[in-house]
Design a protein around this motif. Structure first.
Motif, PDB file in Angstrom:
ATOM      1  N   ASP A  71      34.698  71.568  23.439  1.00  0.00           N
ATOM      2  CA  ASP A  71      36.065  70.369  23.036  1.00  0.00           C
ATOM      3  C   ASP A  71      36.058  70.272  21.853  1.00  0.00           C
ATOM      4  O   ASP A  71      37.432  70.134  21.467  1.00  0.00           O
ATOM      5  CB  ASP A  71      36.446  69.005  23.867  1.00  0.00           C
ATOM      6  CG  ASP A  71      36.076  69.753  25.364  1.00  0.00           C
ATOM      7  OD1 ASP A  71      37.583  70.246  26.041  1.00  0.00           O
ATOM      8  OD2 ASP A  71      35.729  68.648  26.664  1.00  0.00           O
ATOM      9  N   TRP A  72      34.527  70.430  21.439  1.00  0.00           N
ATOM     10  CA  TRP A  72      34.924  70.004  19.830  1.00  0.00           C
ATOM     11  C   TRP A  72      33.861  71.313  19.043  1.00  0.00           C
ATOM     12  O   TRP A  72      32.954  72.176  19.678  1.00  0.00           O
ATOM     13  CB  TRP A  72      33.644  69.261  19.466  1.00  0.00           C
ATOM     14  CG  TRP A  72      34.069  67.765  19.727  1.00  0.00           C
ATOM     15  CD1 TRP A  72      33.895  66.623  20.980  1.00  0.00           C
ATOM     16  CD2 TRP A  72      34.343  66.489  18.849  1.00  0.00           C
ATOM     17  NE1 TRP A  72      34.841  66.071  21.207  1.00  0.00           N
ATOM     18  CE2 TRP A  72      35.418  65.819  19.015  1.00  0.00           C
ATOM     19  CE3 TRP A  72      34.476  67.442  17.399  1.00  0.00           C
ATOM     20  CZ2 TRP A  72      35.765  64.435  18.748  1.00  0.00           C
ATOM     21  CZ3 TRP A  72      35.376  66.322  17.264  1.00  0.00           C
ATOM     22  CH2 TRP A  72      35.554  64.944  17.466  1.00  0.00           C
ATOM     23  N   THR A  94      31.054  62.383  18.932  1.00  0.00           N
ATOM     24  CA  THR A  94      31.921  63.303  19.381  1.00  0.00           C
ATOM     25  C   THR A  94      32.243  62.643  21.109  1.00  0.00           C
ATOM     26  O   THR A  94      33.247  62.775  21.070  1.00  0.00           O
ATOM     27  CB  THR A  94      31.729  65.049  19.542  1.00  0.00           C
ATOM     28  OG1 THR A  94      30.243  64.497  20.252  1.00  0.00           O
ATOM     29  CG2 THR A  94      31.607  65.710  19.001  1.00  0.00           C
ATOM     30  N   ARG A  96      32.580  58.834  20.388  1.00  0.00           N
ATOM     31  CA  ARG A  96      33.345  57.767  19.900  1.00  0.00           C
ATOM     32  C   ARG A  96      33.811  58.095  18.836  1.00  0.00           C
ATOM     33  O   ARG A  96      34.986  57.208  18.524  1.00  0.00           O
ATOM     34  CB  ARG A  96      32.476  56.875  19.107  1.00  0.00           C
ATOM     35  CG  ARG A  96      31.748  57.175  18.193  1.00  0.00           C
ATOM     36  CD  ARG A  96      30.920  56.431  17.426  1.00  0.00           C
ATOM     37  NE  ARG A  96      30.043  56.494  15.808  1.00  0.00           N
ATOM     38  CZ  ARG A  96      28.902  56.937  15.609  1.00  0.00           C
ATOM     39  NH1 ARG A  96      28.674  57.714  16.714  1.00  0.00           N
ATOM     40  NH2 ARG A  96      28.546  57.655  14.801  1.00  0.00           N
ATOM     41  N   ALA A  97      34.313  59.065  18.496  1.00  0.00           N
ATOM     42  CA  ALA A  97      35.604  59.503  17.357  1.00  0.00           C
ATOM     43  C   ALA A  97      36.312  60.464  17.407  1.00  0.00           C
ATOM     44  O   ALA A  97      36.178  61.723  17.937  1.00  0.00           O
ATOM     45  CB  ALA A  97      34.750  60.012  16.052  1.00  0.00           C
ATOM     46  N   THR A  98      36.983  60.741  16.687  1.00  0.00           N
ATOM     47  CA  THR A  98      38.598  61.959  16.935  1.00  0.00           C
ATOM     48  C   THR A  98      38.769  62.490  15.534  1.00  0.00           C
ATOM     49  O   THR A  98      39.029  63.681  15.449  1.00  0.00           O
ATOM     50  CB  THR A  98      39.912  60.727  17.705  1.00  0.00           C
ATOM     51  OG1 THR A  98      40.266  60.143  16.340  1.00  0.00           O
ATOM     52  CG2 THR A  98      39.699  60.463  18.592  1.00  0.00           C
ATOM     53  N   SER A 131      37.590  68.073  16.213  1.00  0.00           N
ATOM     54  CA  SER A 131      38.027  69.095  17.714  1.00  0.00           C
ATOM     55  C   SER A 131      38.827  70.175  17.951  1.00  0.00           C
ATOM     56  O   SER A 131      39.330  70.951  17.105  1.00  0.00           O
ATOM     57  CB  SER A 131      38.803  67.433  18.703  1.00  0.00           C
ATOM     58  OG  SER A 131      40.339  68.434  17.296  1.00  0.00           O
ATOM     59  N   ARG A 133      41.342  70.662  19.613  1.00  0.00           N
ATOM     60  CA  ARG A 133      42.447  70.793  19.329  1.00  0.00           C
ATOM     61  C   ARG A 133      43.168  70.633  17.825  1.00  0.00           C
ATOM     62  O   ARG A 133      43.987  71.703  18.149  1.00  0.00           O
ATOM     63  CB  ARG A 133      42.917  69.403  20.300  1.00  0.00           C
ATOM     64  CG  ARG A 133      44.224  69.309  20.242  1.00  0.00           C
ATOM     65  CD  ARG A 133      45.051  67.825  20.959  1.00  0.00           C
ATOM     66  NE  ARG A 133      43.961  66.884  20.697  1.00  0.00           N
ATOM     67  CZ  ARG A 133      44.051  66.213  19.387  1.00  0.00           C
ATOM     68  NH1 ARG A 133      45.054  66.050  18.288  1.00  0.00           N
ATOM     69  NH2 ARG A 133      42.841  64.999  18.994  1.00  0.00           N
ATOM     70  N   GLN A 134      41.995  69.970  17.206  1.00  0.00           N
ATOM     71  CA  GLN A 134      42.663  70.136  15.799  1.00  0.00           C
ATOM     72  C   GLN A 134      42.837  70.889  15.236  1.00  0.00           C
ATOM     73  O   GLN A 134      42.992  72.005  14.046  1.00  0.00           O
ATOM     74  CB  GLN A 134      41.897  69.056  14.933  1.00  0.00           C
ATOM     75  CG  GLN A 134      42.955  68.812  13.976  1.00  0.00           C
ATOM     76  CD  GLN A 134      41.605  67.279  12.878  1.00  0.00           C
ATOM     77  OE1 GLN A 134      40.784  66.669  12.959  1.00  0.00           O
ATOM     78  NE2 GLN A 134      42.449  67.657  11.995  1.00  0.00           N
TER      79      GLN A 134
END
Length: 167
Positions: A71-72, A94, A96-98, A131, A133-134
């Motif tokens: 996921d990261w 990873t 706690r942060a996005t 991430s 996704r990003q």
């Protein structure tokens, strides 16, 4: 949890150094997979990746992001080496942060002031934790890992990286 992506072009020696610094993360179960995203190497880069158990994809970073299982993502330059303590920092970030994050340059890896002023700044020199996704969204318009890393607002991790020597 974390997929490591390394974009290469005739980087067999640098790739081997970078992979060696990831062993602890693999043993701890933090590094889920390593994807070597090749952009046309003519040296033995593919053999180094194969012997180390990495996924090897031709076609660059976008193909690598699609292959990544985590996921990261951790994007690194071939030749960069992560210092002790990087695993805990990345896991904490990873959890706690996005937002993306970069490593701090190791003291011995910092260039003198004038060298920094007159040299080209490599956006990926300090690695990038992002991430999936990003990264997927950014890869639609980016042709390289360097372009993905350029211009992002990032958090600075307390872990250090030995920057890859310039090509």
């Amino acid at each position: 949890m974390l997929s490591v992506l390394i974009e290469t072009l005739n980087d067999e020696e640098g790739l081997a150094r970078t992979l060696a610094s990831l062993i602890g993360g693999a043993v701890e179960g933090v590094v889920r997979d390593v994807v070597v995203c090749d952009t046309g190497s003519t040296d033995q880069t593919h053999r180094v990746a194969d012997h180390a158990g990495c996924h090897y994809v031709a076609g660059g970073i976008a193909a690598g992001i699609r292959q990544a299982k985590g996921d990261w993502l951790l994007l690194l330059e071939p030749g960069a080496r992560l210092s002790d303590g990087w695993i805990d920092e990345v896991v904490a970030h990873t959890a706690r942060a996005t937002m993306p994050a970069r490593f701090s340059r190791a003291r011995g890896s910092r260039a003198p002031f004038l060298a920094r002023v007159f040299s080209g700044n490599r956006a990926l020199a300090e690695g990038l934790v992002i991430s999936k996704r990003q990264a997927t969204a950014l890869a639609k318009s980016a042709r390289s890992a360097e372009v993905i890393a350029r211009g992002l607002a990032t958090k600075r991790l307390d872990a250090e990286i030995w920057v890859a020597p310039p090509k």
